[in-house]
Write a protein that holds these residues in place. Sequence first.
Motif, short mmCIF file in Angstrom:
data_model
loop_
_atom_site.label_atom_id
_atom_site.label_comp_id
_atom_site.label_asym_id
_atom_site.label_seq_id
_atom_site.Cartn_x
_atom_site.Cartn_y
_atom_site.Cartn_z
N GLY A 48 0.80 -1.21 0.00
CA GLY A 48 0.00 0.00 0.00
C GLY A 48 0.83 1.26 0.00
O GLY A 48 2.04 1.24 -0.24
N PRO A 49 0.19 2.41 0.28
CA PRO A 49 0.89 3.70 0.27
C PRO A 49 2.00 3.77 1.32
O PRO A 49 2.00 3.01 2.30
CB PRO A 49 -0.23 4.70 0.58
CG PRO A 49 -1.51 3.97 0.32
CD PRO A 49 -1.24 2.53 0.59
N ARG A 50 2.89 4.74 1.13
CA ARG A 50 4.04 4.90 2.02
C ARG A 50 3.61 5.09 3.47
O ARG A 50 4.17 4.46 4.37
CB ARG A 50 4.89 6.08 1.55
CG ARG A 50 6.02 6.45 2.50
CD ARG A 50 6.79 7.66 2.01
NE ARG A 50 7.66 8.17 3.05
CZ ARG A 50 8.85 7.67 3.35
NH1 ARG A 50 9.30 6.61 2.71
NH2 ARG A 50 9.58 8.19 4.31
N ASN A 51 2.64 5.96 3.73
CA ASN A 51 2.23 6.23 5.11
C ASN A 51 1.68 4.98 5.78
O ASN A 51 1.91 4.74 6.97
CB ASN A 51 1.20 7.35 5.14
CG ASN A 51 1.82 8.72 4.87
OD1 ASN A 51 3.03 8.88 4.97
ND2 ASN A 51 0.99 9.69 4.53
N ARG A 52 0.94 4.18 5.01
CA ARG A 52 0.42 2.94 5.57
C ARG A 52 1.56 2.00 5.94
O ARG A 52 1.53 1.35 7.00
CB ARG A 52 -0.51 2.26 4.56
CG ARG A 52 -1.11 0.95 5.08
CD ARG A 52 -1.93 0.26 3.99
NE ARG A 52 -2.60 -0.93 4.50
CZ ARG A 52 -2.03 -2.11 4.65
NH1 ARG A 52 -0.75 -2.28 4.30
NH2 ARG A 52 -2.71 -3.14 5.12
N ARG A 53 2.58 1.94 5.10
CA ARG A 53 3.71 1.06 5.38
C ARG A 53 4.46 1.52 6.62
O ARG A 53 4.92 0.69 7.41
CB ARG A 53 4.65 1.03 4.18
CG ARG A 53 4.06 0.37 2.95
CD ARG A 53 5.09 0.24 1.87
NE ARG A 53 4.53 -0.35 0.66
CZ ARG A 53 5.23 -1.00 -0.25
NH1 ARG A 53 6.54 -1.13 -0.12
NH2 ARG A 53 4.65 -1.50 -1.33
#
Length: 312
Positions: A48-53
């Motif tokens: 998923g997106p960077r922030n989710r990671r």
Amino acid sequence: MSFAATMLVALVLDAGIGWPDPLYKRVGHPVVWIGNLISLCEQRWNAGPRNRRIVFGTLTVLLVTGLPMALAALVALILPGGWAGVALTGLLAWPFVAVRSLHDHVAEVARPLGGGDLDGARQAVAMIVGRDITQLDTGGVARAGIESLAENASDGVIAPLFWGVVLGLPGIVGYKAINTMDSMIGHRTDRYEAFGKAAARLDDGVNWIPARITAALFALGTPRRLAHASRVVRRDAAAHRSPNAGWPEGAMAGILGVRLSGPRVYATHRVEEPWLNAGAPDPAARDMRRALRTYMRGMALAGGLLLALAVL
């Protein structure tokens, strides 16, 4: 003081017998169990997106550190007191110290290199570093082996012992969980940079003091090279790509009178790193043997410090 005694038991056990293959085949190894948990979290959450990671990478750090520490704390509570408790806790801490296996892995590189078998030395060093071994000449193999020895003396021996002295069994288990996460997911690659960010930052923090202790142990174990090792560390350690590895590597470079770090080639890219002890020659096979002796003197000093703390 009792924590120091338990860590001394763990150090002596590992230095004496390591982690025997029959034991590994029968029960595995606690670090492998931790690694399996890390792999499970990474497979499920690193998407998923960077922030989710970043968020799920932080949750992974909390889970992988907190669960083993909680189990270790529970075990510590039910262990008996006195010398029986010290012995049992040291036995449980034993697999989290890697003094013998580190020596043996680097000795496996030094042996063929000293016999002129560059291909054999390349194959052996591939077991402990991730560089493109086809690009390594004799000096490159020796540098890789010595750098791994110096850095992992901190990560694999002094840091777990340090946190074991500070926090007991939960400390050494928690440190090993953090360090294993860093080695598995704390990489600056597209896949891991966001997910492993929290693990890498935490690993930098918990290794800050042990790395400097390791450098001091190396230098104090070779008094005639103490001044030069100190100069190299003060001048060059801060330029290293790692906030911590430059300390033990710089001390080792100064003691041996060789240059370490510098440019290196991996499978997909080349990394330009500054030299530690620039201007000195590349290490040779004999310098690997000298590095192993320096390492053992430093670890013996660590054992002496633990003994002093235990009987203080």
